[in-house]
Design an enzyme around this catalytic site. Structure first.
Site, mmCIF file in Angstrom:
data_model
loop_
_atom_site.group_PDB
_atom_site.id
_atom_site.type_symbol
_atom_site.label_atom_id
_atom_site.label_comp_id
_atom_site.label_asym_id
_atom_site.label_seq_id
_atom_site.Cartn_x
_atom_site.Cartn_y
_atom_site.Cartn_z
ATOM 1 C CB THR A 110 16.127 80.015 110.927
ATOM 2 O OG1 THR A 110 17.155 80.986 111.069
ATOM 3 C CG2 THR A 110 15.164 80.132 112.098
ATOM 4 C CE LYS A 185 17.231 83.484 113.228
ATOM 5 N NZ LYS A 185 17.682 84.812 112.926
HETATM 6 P P1 NAD Z 1 18.212 82.310 100.422
HETATM 7 O O1 NAD Z 1 16.927 81.770 99.907
HETATM 8 O O2 NAD Z 1 18.747 83.600 99.916
HETATM 9 O O3 NAD Z 1 19.372 81.194 100.227
HETATM 10 C C1 NAD Z 1 19.179 79.812 100.347
HETATM 11 C C2 NAD Z 1 20.094 79.112 99.339
HETATM 12 O O4 NAD Z 1 19.987 77.702 99.544
HETATM 13 C C3 NAD Z 1 19.714 79.394 97.872
HETATM 14 O O5 NAD Z 1 20.864 79.852 97.176
HETATM 15 C C4 NAD Z 1 19.225 78.043 97.366
HETATM 16 O O6 NAD Z 1 19.503 77.833 95.997
HETATM 17 C C5 NAD Z 1 19.999 77.093 98.257
HETATM 18 N N1 NAD Z 1 19.417 75.758 98.367
HETATM 19 C C6 NAD Z 1 18.127 75.405 98.583
HETATM 20 N N2 NAD Z 1 18.009 74.066 98.652
HETATM 21 C C7 NAD Z 1 19.254 73.554 98.467
HETATM 22 C C8 NAD Z 1 19.794 72.251 98.423
HETATM 23 N N3 NAD Z 1 19.015 71.168 98.576
HETATM 24 N N4 NAD Z 1 21.116 72.095 98.216
HETATM 25 C C9 NAD Z 1 21.917 73.196 98.045
HETATM 26 N N5 NAD Z 1 21.474 74.454 98.067
HETATM 27 C C10 NAD Z 1 20.149 74.634 98.267
HETATM 28 O O7 NAD Z 1 18.038 82.369 102.025
HETATM 29 P P2 NAD Z 1 18.939 83.209 103.072
HETATM 30 O O8 NAD Z 1 18.348 84.556 103.265
HETATM 31 O O9 NAD Z 1 20.362 83.039 102.734
HETATM 32 O O10 NAD Z 1 18.569 82.392 104.409
HETATM 33 C C11 NAD Z 1 19.135 81.117 104.694
HETATM 34 C C12 NAD Z 1 18.730 80.740 106.113
HETATM 35 O O11 NAD Z 1 19.207 81.744 107.028
HETATM 36 C C13 NAD Z 1 17.209 80.664 106.322
HETATM 37 O O12 NAD Z 1 16.921 79.599 107.175
HETATM 38 C C14 NAD Z 1 16.874 82.006 106.967
HETATM 39 O O13 NAD Z 1 15.712 81.914 107.767
HETATM 40 C C15 NAD Z 1 18.137 82.259 107.785
HETATM 41 N N6 NAD Z 1 18.438 83.670 108.059
HETATM 42 C C16 NAD Z 1 18.373 84.614 107.068
HETATM 43 C C17 NAD Z 1 18.687 85.931 107.381
HETATM 44 C C18 NAD Z 1 18.623 87.022 106.334
HETATM 45 O O14 NAD Z 1 18.723 88.217 106.705
HETATM 46 N N7 NAD Z 1 18.513 86.704 105.057
HETATM 47 C C19 NAD Z 1 19.095 86.291 108.673
HETATM 48 C C20 NAD Z 1 19.190 85.293 109.642
HETATM 49 C C21 NAD Z 1 18.864 83.986 109.322
#
Ligand code: NAD
Length: 311
Positions: A110, A185
């Site tokens: 997002t 979104k």
């Molecule tokens: P998270 O922080 O759990 O996971 C993000 C991952 O990306 C981490 O494992 C991190 O190490 C990795 N990362 C960061 N920078 C990186 C890079 N340069 N190269 C490779 N890996 C890298 O976050 P999440 O909850 O999985 O959310 C991810 C996205 O989805 C966000 O944009 C969030 O807003 C969206 N989202 C989350 C949810 C939810 O319920 N968690 C629901 C809908 C949307």
């Protein structure tokens, strides 16, 4: 690549190779579902713990996004915010510059619509199809493969992506051109932030006036206050099993990510001169809450009323 290649069936050895970048709370279960459906998967994350989980599930682990995409016809990313998406894809050493023409890139993070359009434009100059495809449905939906995908980009690219997204989601919407997925979104998440803050407030009012939180939640669930948070994500501890509020607010959707999304909604509202007073209030509440609780699930906004829920 033509649509047929990406529409391959379970028994079809022409299933495209997929590179998956970002294996956090959402990315890991999404990638696992692709593996279960038989897609060859190469994965990359900055965290070794995250990649180990996928390695055990059968993915090959890469040293960099470029390495992950070496044999991929499709790249999927699930990263925290716009700056991470830019750093992975843009610039001379970014992924786009190193992908063959006709690769399909699907970013499910997002991020701001403007950021998604910037990456889409850079991709298009290189003959690469880019889709912004943020999701809704939380970690439960990611695990169950029932996410909602909200996609922005060309009709052709959407048609190529649809069978792959269908492995991870149940409802796949084509919202419009590049950036449209992100706009839809953040509208949804602004409403979710308002609903979560309001639901926590209502439960607290009942509890402080002698009601049992479960009894009150059941009543509101069958009454006109019914909403998604009461249905599947109750913010009060032990009202519902298998949700972050019954697990010390660990995992799930971190408050700092909700705050990021609310800020994106507020920025969009300001840029386009649209009034969002309820969204502004939710943004203010989450900004204060994340100072101490940024890494806790967003339902921990409950603690604003009753800090004992955190203990
Ligand atoms: P998270 O922080 O759990 O996971 C993000 C991952 O990306 C981490 O494992 C991190 O190490 C990795 N990362 C960061 N920078 C990186 C890079 N340069 N190269 C490779 N890996 C890298 O976050 P999440 O909850 O999985 O959310 C991810 C996205 O989805 C966000 O944009 C969030 O807003 C969206 N989202 C989350 C949810 C939810 O319920 N968690 C629901 C809908 C949307």
């Amino acid at each position: 690549m033509n649509t047929k290649d990406l529409n391959a069936t379970d028994n079809d050895t022409t299933k495209p190779n997929i590179a998956f970048i970002g294996l956090g709370n959402m990315g890991a279960p999404m990638a696992e579902n692709l593996l279960k459906a038989g897609y060859p998967l190469s994965v990359y994350d900055l965290s070794e713990d995250a990649t180990q989980r996928l390695q055990q599930a059968g993915a090959s682990v890469a040293d960099s996004p470029k390495d992950a995409a070496r044999h991929a016809q499709v790249v999927i990313s699930m990263l925290p915010a716009g700056k991470h998406v830019h750093s992975v894809y843009l610039g001379d050493s970014g992924l786009l510059a190193n992908l063959p023409k006709d690769t399909l890139v699907i970013d499910s993070s997002t991020i701001a619509a403007a950021d998604a359009r910037l990456v889409a434009e850079a991709a298009s100059k290189l003959g690469i199809d880019f889709l912004d495809a943020p999701v809704s449905g939380g970690t439960g939906g990611a695990i169950a493969g029932t996410l909602t995908f909200i996609v922005g980009g060309s009709t052709d690219a959407f048609a190529k992506a649809e069978p792959i997204l269908a492995v991870m989601g149940k409802n796949i919407f084509h919202a419009g051109e590049h950036g449209a997925g992100q706009v839809a979104k953040i509208c949804n998440n602004m409403l979710l932030g308002i609903l979560m803050a309001g639901t926590a407030e209502a439960i607290n009012l009942g509890v402080k006036n002698g009601l049992d939180p479960k009894v009150l939640s059941d009543i509101m669930l069958q009454s006109s206050g019914r909403n998604w948070t009461l249905e599947v994500y109750n913010p009060y501890p032990q009202v519902m099993g298998n949700v972050p509020s019954s697990n010390g607010y660990q995992g799930g959707f971190m408050s700092k990510l909700m705050q990021k999304d609310l800020n994106l909604a507020m920025q969009t509202a300001e840029d386009t001169h649209v009034e969002t007073p309820m969204g502004a209030k939710a943004t203010e509440l989450y900004a204060a809450h994340t100072v101490e609780n940024g890494d806790k699930d967003f339902s921990s906004i409950m603690a604003r009323h009753d800090s004992s829920v955190l203990t």
